[in-house]
Design an enzyme around this catalytic site. Structure first.
Site, mmCIF file in Angstrom:
data_model
loop_
_atom_site.group_PDB
_atom_site.id
_atom_site.type_symbol
_atom_site.label_atom_id
_atom_site.label_comp_id
_atom_site.label_asym_id
_atom_site.label_seq_id
_atom_site.Cartn_x
_atom_site.Cartn_y
_atom_site.Cartn_z
ATOM 1 N NE ARG A 37 3.622 -5.469 -0.680
ATOM 2 C CZ ARG A 37 2.930 -5.630 -1.565
ATOM 3 N NH1 ARG A 37 4.083 -6.070 -2.660
ATOM 4 N NH2 ARG A 37 1.827 -6.313 -1.885
ATOM 5 C CE LYS A 61 3.185 -8.436 1.608
ATOM 6 N NZ LYS A 61 2.090 -8.577 2.434
ATOM 7 C CG HIS A 132 2.883 -0.111 4.694
ATOM 8 N ND1 HIS A 132 3.062 -0.881 3.594
ATOM 9 C CD2 HIS A 132 1.101 -0.143 4.746
ATOM 10 C CE1 HIS A 132 1.826 -1.435 3.033
ATOM 11 N NE2 HIS A 132 0.733 -0.854 3.879
ATOM 12 N NE ARG A 135 2.278 -1.730 -0.524
ATOM 13 C CZ ARG A 135 2.597 -2.113 -1.739
ATOM 14 N NH1 ARG A 135 2.856 -1.531 -2.755
ATOM 15 N NH2 ARG A 135 1.609 -2.970 -2.142
ATOM 16 C CG HIS A 158 -2.876 -4.776 -3.536
ATOM 17 N ND1 HIS A 158 -3.751 -3.577 -3.325
ATOM 18 C CD2 HIS A 158 -1.825 -5.043 -2.456
ATOM 19 C CE1 HIS A 158 -3.095 -3.138 -2.080
ATOM 20 N NE2 HIS A 158 -1.868 -3.620 -1.606
ATOM 21 C CE1 TYR A 167 -3.476 1.523 1.485
ATOM 22 C CE2 TYR A 167 -3.836 0.133 -0.500
ATOM 23 C CZ TYR A 167 -3.216 0.631 0.504
ATOM 24 O OH TYR A 167 -2.115 -0.160 0.921
#
Length: 176
Positions: A37, A61, A132, A135, A158, A167
């Protein structure tokens, strides 16, 4: 989503002979090859990178940490950047930051967004090229190449496979 030839065009867009071009190529390589990211990229410090092991410690994150893997091209561009470019910009303002602006400060998310967009336009790609998309392309290309969904989930940081499954839909649509 960018296909392989478009990714290569984008990675080749920065000048190989200027300091900024060498830095920017390294940024683009890391965004794509590690699936970062933009916030993770600008948050990297020099000591987060192990060039010998080709690893990058990433704070994602929620301050979750994960290990990213540098491919050979990304590692090689980082070596060039760290040896020849970064020392020219380093100062006491943000000495630990991996990627520096021309004044020696840490790059901002906005500056990385602008440079990705600019190189996308320069090489004739869709004008909406942004960090992004690199990514997203990384994840899709990994899955297309046979990587396991859980492996890609871990590489992207994730927390659940549901997020990564987005994806798989893209790869199925692209293969039709």
């Amino acid at each position: 989503l960018l296909d392989y030839p478009s990714i290569q065009k984008l990675l080749d867009a920065p000048s190989r002979v200027t300091l900024i071009g060498a830095r920017d190529r390294s940024i683009l390589e890391c965004l794509y090859a590690v699936g970062l990211r933009v916030s993770e990229l600008v948050g990297l410090n020099v000591n987060d990178v192990d060039l010998t092991a080709r690893n990058v410690w990433i704070r994602g994150k929620g301050d979750q940490e994960r290990l990213g893997i540098l491919g050979r091209p990304a590692r090689d561009s980082l070596i060039r950047y760290l040896e020849f470019v970064r020392p020219k910009y380093k100062n006491s303002r943000d000495a630990g930051a991996l990627f520096l602006n021309r004044y020696g400060g840490r790059l901002t998310q906005r500056s990385v967004q602008k440079l990705v967009h600019r190189y996308g336009e320069e090489c004739g790609l869709d004008s909406r090229v942004h960090p992004h998309i690199l990514r997203h392309s990384f994840a899709t290309h990994m899955l297309d190449g046979g990587a396991d969904l859980r492996e890609v989930q871990e590489l992207l940081g994730h927390s659940t496979p549901v997020t990564t499954e987005i994806y798989t839909h893209v790869t199925k649509v692209n293969s039709l």
